[in-house]
Design a protein around this motif. Structure first.
Motif, PDB file in Angstrom:
ATOM      1  N   GLY A   4       4.728  13.189   4.884  1.00 32.39           N
ATOM      2  CA  GLY A   4       4.405  11.806   5.198  1.00 32.39           C
ATOM      3  C   GLY A   4       5.495  11.105   5.981  1.00 32.39           C
ATOM      4  N   LEU A   5       6.699  11.674   5.941  1.00 34.45           N
ATOM      5  CA  LEU A   5       7.854  11.044   6.586  1.00 34.45           C
ATOM      6  C   LEU A   5       8.319  11.779   7.836  1.00 34.45           C
ATOM      7  CD1 LEU A   5      10.055  10.321   3.411  1.00 34.45           C
ATOM      8  CD2 LEU A   5       8.646   8.682   4.667  1.00 34.45           C
ATOM      9  N   VAL A   6       8.260  13.112   7.799  1.00 34.38           N
ATOM     10  CA  VAL A   6       8.868  13.902   8.874  1.00 34.38           C
ATOM     11  C   VAL A   6       7.960  15.041   9.300  1.00 34.38           C
ATOM     12  CG1 VAL A   6      11.220  13.375   8.073  1.00 34.38           C
ATOM     13  CG2 VAL A   6      10.070  15.456   7.256  1.00 34.38           C
ATOM     14  N   GLU A   7       8.279  15.591  10.470  1.00 35.34           N
ATOM     15  CA  GLU A   7       7.595  16.780  10.962  1.00 35.34           C
ATOM     16  C   GLU A   7       8.603  17.652  11.700  1.00 35.34           C
ATOM     17  OE1 GLU A   7       4.504  15.421  13.495  1.00 35.34           O
ATOM     18  OE2 GLU A   7       5.848  14.255  14.786  1.00 35.34           O
ATOM     19  N   ARG A   8       8.211  18.873  11.975  1.00 38.50           N
ATOM     20  CA  ARG A   8       9.085  19.810  12.673  1.00 38.50           C
ATOM     21  C   ARG A   8       8.597  19.992  14.098  1.00 38.50           C
ATOM     22  NH1 ARG A   8      10.206  26.044  10.587  1.00 38.50           N
ATOM     23  NH2 ARG A   8      11.723  26.642  12.218  1.00 38.50           N
ATOM     24  N   TYR A  20      11.072  24.867  17.290  1.00 43.88           N
ATOM     25  CA  TYR A  20      12.485  24.501  17.189  1.00 43.88           C
ATOM     26  C   TYR A  20      12.865  24.189  15.749  1.00 43.88           C
ATOM     27  CZ  TYR A  20      12.206  24.065  22.247  1.00 43.88           C
ATOM     28  OH  TYR A  20      12.016  24.330  23.585  1.00 43.88           O
ATOM     29  N   ASP A  21      14.140  24.334  15.442  1.00 46.66           N
ATOM     30  CA  ASP A  21      14.647  23.981  14.112  1.00 46.66           C
ATOM     31  C   ASP A  21      15.114  22.529  14.138  1.00 46.66           C
ATOM     32  OD1 ASP A  21      14.087  26.534  13.253  1.00 46.66           O
ATOM     33  OD2 ASP A  21      16.117  27.279  13.629  1.00 46.66           O
ATOM     34  N   VAL A  22      14.182  21.658  14.456  1.00 44.21           N
ATOM     35  CA  VAL A  22      14.445  20.228  14.601  1.00 44.21           C
ATOM     36  C   VAL A  22      13.433  19.460  13.762  1.00 44.21           C
ATOM     37  CG1 VAL A  22      14.511  18.277  16.201  1.00 44.21           C
ATOM     38  CG2 VAL A  22      15.371  20.513  16.929  1.00 44.21           C
ATOM     39  N   ILE A  23      13.936  18.561  12.920  1.00 44.06           N
ATOM     40  CA  ILE A  23      13.098  17.698  12.092  1.00 44.06           C
ATOM     41  C   ILE A  23      13.126  16.297  12.687  1.00 44.06           C
ATOM     42  CG2 ILE A  23      12.789  16.686   9.792  1.00 44.06           C
ATOM     43  CD1 ILE A  23      12.169  19.673   9.904  1.00 44.06           C
ATOM     44  N   VAL A  24      11.944  15.701  12.885  1.00 45.46           N
ATOM     45  CA  VAL A  24      11.856  14.368  13.486  1.00 45.46           C
ATOM     46  C   VAL A  24      11.047  13.456  12.571  1.00 45.46           C
ATOM     47  CG1 VAL A  24      12.067  15.254  15.828  1.00 45.46           C
ATOM     48  CG2 VAL A  24       9.798  14.942  14.834  1.00 45.46           C
ATOM     49  N   PHE A  50      17.921  13.074   5.841  1.00 46.54           N
ATOM     50  CA  PHE A  50      18.187  11.679   6.178  1.00 46.54           C
ATOM     51  C   PHE A  50      17.441  11.237   7.433  1.00 46.54           C
ATOM     52  CE2 PHE A  50      22.003  13.357   3.984  1.00 46.54           C
ATOM     53  CZ  PHE A  50      21.734  12.752   2.769  1.00 46.54           C
ATOM     54  N   VAL A  51      16.414  11.995   7.790  1.00 46.30           N
ATOM     55  CA  VAL A  51      15.537  11.620   8.893  1.00 46.30           C
ATOM     56  C   VAL A  51      14.444  10.709   8.349  1.00 46.30           C
ATOM     57  CG1 VAL A  51      13.881  12.467  10.599  1.00 46.30           C
ATOM     58  CG2 VAL A  51      16.007  13.732  10.178  1.00 46.30           C
ATOM     59  N   GLY A  52      14.244   9.589   9.008  1.00 41.65           N
ATOM     60  CA  GLY A  52      13.203   8.670   8.579  1.00 41.65           C
ATOM     61  C   GLY A  52      13.515   7.248   8.991  1.00 41.65           C
ATOM     62  N   ARG A  53      12.648   6.333   8.620  1.00 41.33           N
ATOM     63  CA  ARG A  53      12.816   4.931   9.010  1.00 41.33           C
ATOM     64  C   ARG A  53      14.132   4.378   8.480  1.00 41.33           C
ATOM     65  NH1 ARG A  53      12.615   0.080   7.037  1.00 41.33           N
ATOM     66  NH2 ARG A  53      12.030   0.805   4.954  1.00 41.33           N
ATOM     67  N   GLY A  54      14.953   3.845   9.370  1.00 40.59           N
ATOM     68  CA  GLY A  54      16.210   3.229   8.991  1.00 40.59           C
ATOM     69  C   GLY A  54      17.416   4.139   9.036  1.00 40.59           C
ATOM     70  N   MET A  55      17.190   5.450   9.247  1.00 43.67           N
ATOM     71  CA  MET A  55      18.340   6.356   9.377  1.00 43.67           C
ATOM     72  C   MET A  55      18.174   7.195  10.640  1.00 43.67           C
ATOM     73  SD  MET A  55      19.640   7.388   5.507  1.00 43.67           S
ATOM     74  CE  MET A  55      21.182   8.092   6.065  1.00 43.67           C
ATOM     75  N   LEU A  56      18.117   8.491  10.521  1.00 49.28           N
ATOM     76  CA  LEU A  56      18.071   9.351  11.698  1.00 49.28           C
ATOM     77  C   LEU A  56      16.668   9.435  12.299  1.00 49.28           C
ATOM     78  CD1 LEU A  56      20.255  12.376  10.499  1.00 49.28           C
ATOM     79  CD2 LEU A  56      20.980  10.419  11.887  1.00 49.28           C
ATOM     80  N   SER A  57      16.625   9.503  13.622  1.00 54.23           N
ATOM     81  CA  SER A  57      15.363   9.763  14.319  1.00 54.23           C
ATOM     82  C   SER A  57      15.046  11.253  14.281  1.00 54.23           C
ATOM     83  CB  SER A  57      15.464   9.318  15.783  1.00 54.23           C
ATOM     84  OG  SER A  57      15.868   7.969  15.880  1.00 54.23           O
ATOM     85  N   THR A  63      17.179  -0.933   2.906  1.00 53.23           N
ATOM     86  CA  THR A  63      16.146  -0.006   2.439  1.00 53.23           C
ATOM     87  C   THR A  63      15.769   0.953   3.565  1.00 53.23           C
ATOM     88  OG1 THR A  63      15.249  -1.669   0.943  1.00 53.23           O
ATOM     89  CG2 THR A  63      13.812   0.165   1.506  1.00 53.23           C
ATOM     90  N   VAL A  64      15.625   2.228   3.239  1.00 51.73           N
ATOM     91  CA  VAL A  64      15.192   3.236   4.207  1.00 51.73           C
ATOM     92  C   VAL A  64      14.085   4.099   3.589  1.00 51.73           C
ATOM     93  CG1 VAL A  64      17.432   3.333   5.342  1.00 51.73           C
ATOM     94  CG2 VAL A  64      16.960   4.897   3.461  1.00 51.73           C
ATOM     95  N   GLU A  65      13.416   4.856   4.434  1.00 49.23           N
ATOM     96  CA  GLU A  65      12.400   5.808   3.983  1.00 49.23           C
ATOM     97  C   GLU A  65      12.735   7.171   4.550  1.00 49.23           C
ATOM     98  OE1 GLU A  65       8.597   4.303   5.156  1.00 49.23           O
ATOM     99  OE2 GLU A  65       8.727   2.529   3.876  1.00 49.23           O
ATOM    100  N   THR A  66      13.428   7.985   3.745  1.00 43.58           N
ATOM    101  CA  THR A  66      13.816   9.341   4.123  1.00 43.58           C
ATOM    102  C   THR A  66      13.584  10.259   2.921  1.00 43.58           C
ATOM    103  OG1 THR A  66      16.096   9.296   3.342  1.00 43.58           O
ATOM    104  CG2 THR A  66      15.667   8.305   5.506  1.00 43.58           C
ATOM    105  N   PRO A  67      13.582  11.578   3.137  1.00 43.76           N
ATOM    106  CA  PRO A  67      13.405  12.479   2.005  1.00 43.76           C
ATOM    107  C   PRO A  67      14.509  12.418   0.965  1.00 43.76           C
ATOM    108  CG  PRO A  67      12.863  13.603   4.043  1.00 43.76           C
ATOM    109  CD  PRO A  67      13.480  12.280   4.432  1.00 43.76           C
ATOM    110  N   ALA A  68      15.758  12.102   1.357  1.00 47.12           N
ATOM    111  CA  ALA A  68      16.884  12.361   0.448  1.00 47.12           C
ATOM    112  C   ALA A  68      17.767  11.172   0.121  1.00 47.12           C
ATOM    113  CB  ALA A  68      17.756  13.475   1.033  1.00 47.12           C
ATOM    114  N   TRP A  69      17.623  10.022   0.802  1.00 44.07           N
ATOM    115  CA  TRP A  69      18.573   8.938   0.527  1.00 44.07           C
ATOM    116  C   TRP A  69      18.315   8.328  -0.861  1.00 44.07           C
ATOM    117  CZ3 TRP A  69      23.155   7.580   2.050  1.00 44.07           C
ATOM    118  CH2 TRP A  69      23.666   6.326   1.682  1.00 44.07           C
TER     119      TRP A  69
END
Length: 329
Positions: free
Chosen positions: A25-29, A33-37, A63-70, A323-329
């Motif tokens: 729901g937050l990220v895709e690959r 490539y070994d890149v998460i966006v 840490f990819v998600g809204r408010g952190m990494l693209s 506040t952020v929306e990422t898998p791990a924060w």
């Protein structure tokens, strides 16, 4: 070697597939490539990317998600990602306002991210960067000229991510990053080495009653080995080193991050946190932000690191608390 894996050579690929399954729901690959966006819609803001060798999970893909990494680029275990992978992350992160790269101070990372930047600029994407060198344990180390980039990198992601989210320009984010990085310092210790799956044995071995101060997140040597001591003594050493490096004064405001290196239970991290809190209180250091857990690990290394950030600007604290929306924060 006891690990819950299939073939060692497939660890990164299968890990990323699992990450996307769990956090789809937050990220895709990126295909191929070994890149998460992140999945958030592009809104014309600065993109923020980071990355490095795998084995430091949840860094950096967590840490990819809204408010952190693209986007985050995931190299092989303890190996810098290649320029072509980084270029794809830059292109995926670009929203038309430029892309900012957070790079840990390792020679392979710096070389490959800079090569990718040159390629991206040839395609018309404006790119800027900062190199994080927060580890005060040793001045030079394996794979580095100068201090290593370690857990403090996560705080850079968080504060710069907030700046990008609130619409700061690429120039403004570069100025912020250059002011921020010198005010973040980290030092750690290890009780055991990390086992790279394709190697099959720990990168270093300590005696049963021994630990080492200042070990890097790839198992690089620290600055001294000693017989294991109580948590309070460990905290005294790390806090003293950090405060000395900052030339900290009573009444100053700091944030702290206690980071597990992979195999240290939260029970032990909290015991250590209690000792750190008392030491900082005794020094009249005001702790206005704190976070604890596994954020920049070294596979299965037992140990932890302590990061302090001198909060010179109110906006830095706002960035940490946003506040952020990422898998791990």
């Amino acid at each position: 070697m006891k690990k819950i894996i299939n073939q060692p050579k497939h660890v990164v690929d299968e890990m990323l597939q699992g990450l996307v399954f769990m956090h789809g729901g937050l990220v895709e690959r990126l295909d191929g490539y070994d890149v998460i966006v992140r999945k958030t819609a592009k809104r014309g803001k600065v993109g923020l990317i980071s990355g490095g060798g795998s084995g430091h999970e949840p860094s950096h893909a967590g840490f990819v998600g809204r408010g952190m990494l693209s986007a985050a680029v995931c190299g092989a275990v303890f190996t810098s990602p290649t320029p072509d992978q980084i270029l794809e992350a830059i292109k995926a992160a670009d929203e038309g306002a430029g892309v900012f790269m957070v790079i840990k101070n390792y020679s392979g990372d710096i070389m490959n991210f800079e090569m990718a930047q040159e390629m991206a600029e040839m395609e018309g994407i404006e790119v800027a960067s900062v190199v994080v060198d927060d580890d005060i344990a040793v001045e030079n180390s394996l794979y580095t000229q100068g201090r290593r980039g370690v857990a403090g990198t996560i705080l850079v992601h968080k504060i710069l991510g907030h700046a990008a989210e609130t619409g700061k320009s690429l120039t403004e984010i570069k100025e912020l990053a250059d002011a921020l990085v010198p005010q973040i310092k980290t030092i750690g210790l290890a009780l055991s080495g990390a086992t790279v799956p394709e190697v099959g044995k720990p990168g270093f071995v300590l005696a049963e009653d021994e630990f080492e101060y200042g070990v890097g997140i790839h198992g690089e040597p620290g600055y001294k080995k000693e017989k294991l001591q109580p948590s309070q003594a460990l905290a005294e050493e790390l806090v003293a080193k950090l405060l000395q490096d900052f030339n900290a004064q009573a009444g100053e405001k700091y944030g702290l991050l206690i980071n597990g290196l992979g195999a240290t239970p939260l029970m032990e991290q909290y015991v250590f946190a209690n000792d750190v809190a008392q030491l900082l209180k005794d020094k009249e250091i005001e702790v206005v932000y704190h976070k604890i857990g596994n954020y920049m690990t070294s596979i299965d290394m037992a140990g932890l690191s302590l990061t302090l950030i001198k909060l010179e600007e109110t906006s830095w604290l706002e960035g940490l608390e946003a506040t952020v929306e990422t898998p791990a924060w």
